[in-house]
Design an enzyme around this catalytic site. Structure first.
Site, PDB file in Angstrom:
ATOM      1  N   LYS A  68      19.245  -7.141   0.299  1.00  0.00           N
ATOM      2  CA  LYS A  68      18.350  -6.133  -0.272  1.00  0.00           C
ATOM      3  C   LYS A  68      19.157  -5.295  -1.237  1.00  0.00           C
ATOM      4  O   LYS A  68      20.391  -5.220  -1.146  1.00  0.00           O
ATOM      5  CB  LYS A  68      17.785  -5.236   0.830  1.00  0.00           C
ATOM      6  N   LYS A  76       0.161  -1.504  -3.188  1.00  0.00           N
ATOM      7  CA  LYS A  76       0.245  -2.912  -3.568  1.00  0.00           C
ATOM      8  C   LYS A  76      -0.390  -3.845  -2.542  1.00  0.00           C
ATOM      9  O   LYS A  76      -1.147  -4.747  -2.885  1.00  0.00           O
ATOM     10  CB  LYS A  76       1.710  -3.310  -3.746  1.00  0.00           C
ATOM     11  N   VAL A  77      -0.035  -3.661  -1.272  1.00  0.00           N
ATOM     12  CA  VAL A  77      -0.478  -4.579  -0.215  1.00  0.00           C
ATOM     13  C   VAL A  77      -1.747  -4.091   0.460  1.00  0.00           C
ATOM     14  O   VAL A  77      -2.664  -4.870   0.724  1.00  0.00           O
ATOM     15  CB  VAL A  77       0.641  -4.773   0.835  1.00  0.00           C
ATOM     16  N   GLY A  78      -1.820  -2.801   0.736  1.00  0.00           N
ATOM     17  CA  GLY A  78      -2.927  -2.263   1.498  1.00  0.00           C
ATOM     18  C   GLY A  78      -4.288  -2.540   0.883  1.00  0.00           C
ATOM     19  O   GLY A  78      -5.273  -2.792   1.592  1.00  0.00           O
TER      20      GLY A  78
END
Length: 360
Positions: free
Chosen positions: A83, A186-188
């Protein structure tokens, strides 16, 4: 997630390599953490965030890179865990020069680390980074990439949630269930769409007014609450943390009314012991790094030439992986987070040892 590490010292966490990067002219200050390359090159996104201190940035990159090793292992990828974090406010300092300087540091690692998008970085940013390095995924379709990795992240979370629902209620459908989504970014927003299509009732919140406006316009049937605290205390069946980490802590878990936790956020467990607190309260926790692996599956697929159908099929298998982990947890009498850790560590050890067989 179930993976915890002391962040006081990179050596004590078992990391292979931690690289501090600085380019004064562009304002770049970044840290790249490589936890493991036992299964292959480390893959993990770049988080661009205004940390309060360098110590906070280091703590985050160490936790996130370790988590990526476990995530990639359970996703069945031949990739290790890494990361990167860029320290600063992306709204203030992000520039072509900064991103390209960062790309040169990634290139200097010679393929030990592949980067991609994360909080504060986007597909367009990865196209800029790629002007200086070969080791970048999550690129735009125009440049041969997969585009927005949030699409399959949300799909994978939905599959993991289905497996958890089956484990608790005997049915993998969310129809008629009340799901609380914390974070509509973005995902929610994609996860909300899948839940509504499956017949779930969605209650949600977000700190960003733009995200709330998007949901009001696109999914007016969603019930919005003031903040995450209100969502946690709401009468919900499933809680889906989809923002930053630490959502499950000493304050939220005792107040949580849901029977299942399955969300997209990384590092949801604030500290060791939270997984036991959840289990003691009869709350089933689907480990975050298992259910949110769809994004890394998508960007990893770019390395061999992206095929959306192939990547989606792999992300769909998160349902099977989650079922196996929940079954193992019951059989061994441990929380699901512990069972997931054991499976990931077993694969890293079993496959990683093959590196000792030298090839000519």
């Amino acid at each position: 997630m179930g993976v915890f590490a002391s962040t006081d010292d990179p050596v004590s966490t078992g990391h292979e390599q931690v690289v501090f990067c600085q380019d004064k002219q562009s304002g770049l200050k970044a840290i790249i953490g490589i936890y493991s390359t036992a299964l292959g090159p480390a893959l993990g996104g770049t988080r661009f965030y205004p940390y309060a201190s360098e110590d906070d940035a280091l703590a985050d990159v160490l936790d996130l890179s370790r988590g990526m090793a476990y995530k990639n292992a359970l996703a069945g990828l031949d990739l290790g865990g890494g990361k990167a974090v860029i320290w600063g406010d992306p709204e203030q300092i992000k520039s072509e020069a900064l991103l390209r300087a960062y790309g040169r540091f990634v290139e200097s690692l010679g393929g030990r680390y592949y980067t991609a998008c994360d909080v504060g970085t986007y597909v367009a940013d990865m196209d800029v980074v790629a002007r200086e390095t070969r080791y970048v995924t999550g690129r735009s379709v125009e440049h041969g990439g997969a585009g927005d990795s949030s699409i399959l992240t949300a799909w994978g979370v939905f599959q993991g949630m289905r497996a958890a629902a089956e484990h608790v209620w005997g049915n993998p459908s969310l129809q008629g269930r009340r799901v609380g989504v914390a974070g509509l970014g973005k995902v929610g927003k994609y996860l909300t769409g899948h839940l509504l299509d499956d017949g779930a009732e969605v209650v949600a919140t977000d700190v960003n007014p733009k995200a709330l406006a998007w949901v009001r316009a696109n999914h007016p049937q969603v019930t919005l609450v003031d903040d995450a605290s209100a969502l946690v205390a709401a009468d919900i069946d499933v809680y889906a943390p989809c923002a930053l980490g630490g959502a499950l802590n000493d304050d939220t878990v005792p107040a949580l009314r849901a029977k299942v936790v399955a969300g997209a956020a990384n590092n949801q467990l604030a500290h060791p012991g939270i997984e036991k607190l959840l289990a003691d309260r009869g709350i089933l926790y689907a480990p975050d790094y298992v259910v949110n692996a769809g994004g890394v599956i998508q960007v990893a697929d770019e390395i061999e030439g992206f095929n959306f159908d192939r990547a989606k099929l792999r992300a769909t298998r998160i349902y099977d992986t989650t079922r196996e982990i929940l079954r193992l947890a019951d059989a061994e009498g441990v929380p699901p987070a512990v069972a997931a850790d054991r499976l990931a560590e077993r694969r890293m050890a079993d496959v990683g040892r093959l590196r000792a067989i030298h090839l000519r």
